[in-house]
Design an enzyme around this catalytic site. Structure first.
Site, PDB file in Angstrom:
ATOM      1  N   HIS A   1       1.356  -1.171  -0.108  1.00  0.00           N
ATOM      2  CA  HIS A   1      -0.341  -0.077  -0.246  1.00  0.00           C
ATOM      3  C   HIS A   1       0.489   1.189   0.014  1.00  0.00           C
ATOM      4  O   HIS A   1       1.182   2.623  -0.049  1.00  0.00           O
ATOM      5  CB  HIS A   1      -0.652   0.364   1.402  1.00  0.00           C
ATOM      6  CG  HIS A   1      -1.223   1.199   0.949  1.00  0.00           C
ATOM      7  ND1 HIS A   1      -2.864   1.164   1.221  1.00  0.00           N
ATOM      8  CD2 HIS A   1      -1.387   2.528   2.105  1.00  0.00           C
ATOM      9  CE1 HIS A   1      -2.929   2.788   1.533  1.00  0.00           C
ATOM     10  NE2 HIS A   1      -2.787   3.475   1.941  1.00  0.00           N
ATOM     11  N   GLU A   2       2.062   1.049   1.025  1.00  0.00           N
ATOM     12  CA  GLU A   2       2.852   2.156   1.514  1.00  0.00           C
ATOM     13  C   GLU A   2       3.610   2.595  -0.113  1.00  0.00           C
ATOM     14  O   GLU A   2       4.059   3.644  -0.571  1.00  0.00           O
ATOM     15  CB  GLU A   2       3.846   2.242   2.480  1.00  0.00           C
ATOM     16  CG  GLU A   2       2.410   2.265   3.929  1.00  0.00           C
ATOM     17  CD  GLU A   2       2.352   3.214   3.837  1.00  0.00           C
ATOM     18  OE1 GLU A   2       2.507   4.667   3.247  1.00  0.00           O
ATOM     19  OE2 GLU A   2       1.175   3.679   4.729  1.00  0.00           O
TER      20      GLU A   2
ATOM     21  N   HIS B   1       1.919   4.062  -3.744  1.00  0.00           N
ATOM     22  CA  HIS B   1       0.851   5.670  -3.339  1.00  0.00           C
ATOM     23  C   HIS B   1       3.148   6.341  -3.628  1.00  0.00           C
ATOM     24  O   HIS B   1       2.657   7.112  -3.791  1.00  0.00           O
ATOM     25  CB  HIS B   1       1.580   6.222  -0.952  1.00  0.00           C
ATOM     26  CG  HIS B   1      -0.104   6.129  -0.434  1.00  0.00           C
ATOM     27  ND1 HIS B   1      -0.678   6.373  -1.599  1.00  0.00           N
ATOM     28  CD2 HIS B   1      -0.401   5.417  -0.076  1.00  0.00           C
ATOM     29  CE1 HIS B   1      -2.177   6.410  -1.050  1.00  0.00           C
ATOM     30  NE2 HIS B   1      -1.744   5.773   0.108  1.00  0.00           N
TER      31      HIS B   1
ATOM     32  N   GLU C   1      -6.835   6.914  -1.147  1.00  0.00           N
ATOM     33  CA  GLU C   1      -5.926   5.528  -0.071  1.00  0.00           C
ATOM     34  C   GLU C   1      -7.286   4.126  -1.113  1.00  0.00           C
ATOM     35  O   GLU C   1      -6.220   3.255  -1.194  1.00  0.00           O
ATOM     36  CB  GLU C   1      -6.846   5.987   1.078  1.00  0.00           C
ATOM     37  CG  GLU C   1      -6.053   6.162   1.662  1.00  0.00           C
ATOM     38  CD  GLU C   1      -4.971   6.513   2.128  1.00  0.00           C
ATOM     39  OE1 GLU C   1      -5.018   5.324   2.453  1.00  0.00           O
ATOM     40  OE2 GLU C   1      -4.198   7.586   2.592  1.00  0.00           O
TER      41      GLU C   1
END
Length: 270
Positions: free
Chosen positions: A131-132, A135, A199
């Protein structure tokens, strides 16, 4: 992202034209407006990155610990699969299980709390890391800094326009302050809506990277069920974290994160 960038540029362009017209035009004025705006956003980006890392006391993650070496290997593999350079890995004592990313492609940093490493199973932790990394790959942090920078520029310009369009008395000063804050708030609402949408995108990209959404969904459940009253994360770093608390309707509107239960529901549909 092209649509988002166009809308943000639209906010900026309208204000730039106002300021440009007030000074009677000219290429020098236009160049100063552009250069000043770029400098403002650039300084905000650099300071924001430094402040977020410093606020949690982030330190470089060593590889001599077997558990941490495993984190490094996971990030190396995921970074390779996602087509980005391995970001700098850091660890921090945040009081709660959480993680966040700052920077951009080629200069990214992922910060993981030691509490998160202890709490999650390996596949769940990989979901958070993916997930990071999403980003960073999607340049979400850069886009949010640009968005907040434009909101600040638009607010300041609105104050300037109101102040100099009036009689420059104390009433105009108060009015300019009020109008500037309202304008900045309205643009910020749009930026926050972008943040919540990004997100969901990072969740989706993470699910694709690890072969399904269930590990990340389980990670979010564990994180949300933790007592967050012990959190040592300040407001600025909290906006970057994978988990952001939301309670009232107002806090949901002003939140950088969508409701956790909705994220979990979407993740389990992948």
């Amino acid at each position: 992202m092209a649509v988002v960038g166009s809308i943000l540029f639209g906010f900026y362009a309208v204000v730039a034209l106002f300021v440009y017209a007030m000074f009677g035009g000219g290429t020098t004025v236009l160049a100063l407006i552009f250069a000043g705006s770029v400098l403002f956003v650039g300084v905000q980006y650099k300071i924001g990155k430094w402040a977020a890392l410093r606020s949690v006391g982030a330190e470089d993650m060593p590889e001599d610990d077997p558990r941490l070496r495993e984190v490094h290997r996971s990030v190396e593999r995921l970074s390779d699969d996602m087509g980005i350079e391995k970001p700098r890995l850091m660890i921090a004592q945040m009081g709660v299980p959480n993680a966040f990313a700052v920077g951009r492609k080629g200069a990214g940093v992922v910060v993981v709390s030691s509490e998160l490493i202890r709490l999650l199973d390996h596949d769940e932790l990989e979901g958070v890391l993916a997930h990071e990394l999403a980003h960073i790959r999607n340049r979400d942090v850069v886009m949010m800094v640009v968005g907040q920078g434009i909101a600040s520029i638009v607010g300041l310009a609105a104050q300037f326009i109101v102040l100099f369009a009036g009689d420059n008395d104390i009433a105009d000063l108060f009015l300019s302050f009020i109008v500037g804050n309202i304008v900045q708030f309205l643009v910020s609402l749009f930026v926050l809506a972008i943040s919540r949408y990004r997100e969901y995108v990072a969740d989706s990209d993470a699910a694709g990277a690890i072969g399904g959404g269930d590990p990340l969904a389980r990670a979010l459940e564990k994180i949300s069920n933790t007592d967050h009253s012990r959190s040592q994360i300040d407001e600025n770093a909290s906006a970057l974290c994978i988990f952001g608390e939301e309670r009232s309707l107002l806090s949901k509107i002003l939140s950088t994160h969508p409701p956790t239960e909705k994220r979990i529901e979407k993740l389990r549909s992948y």
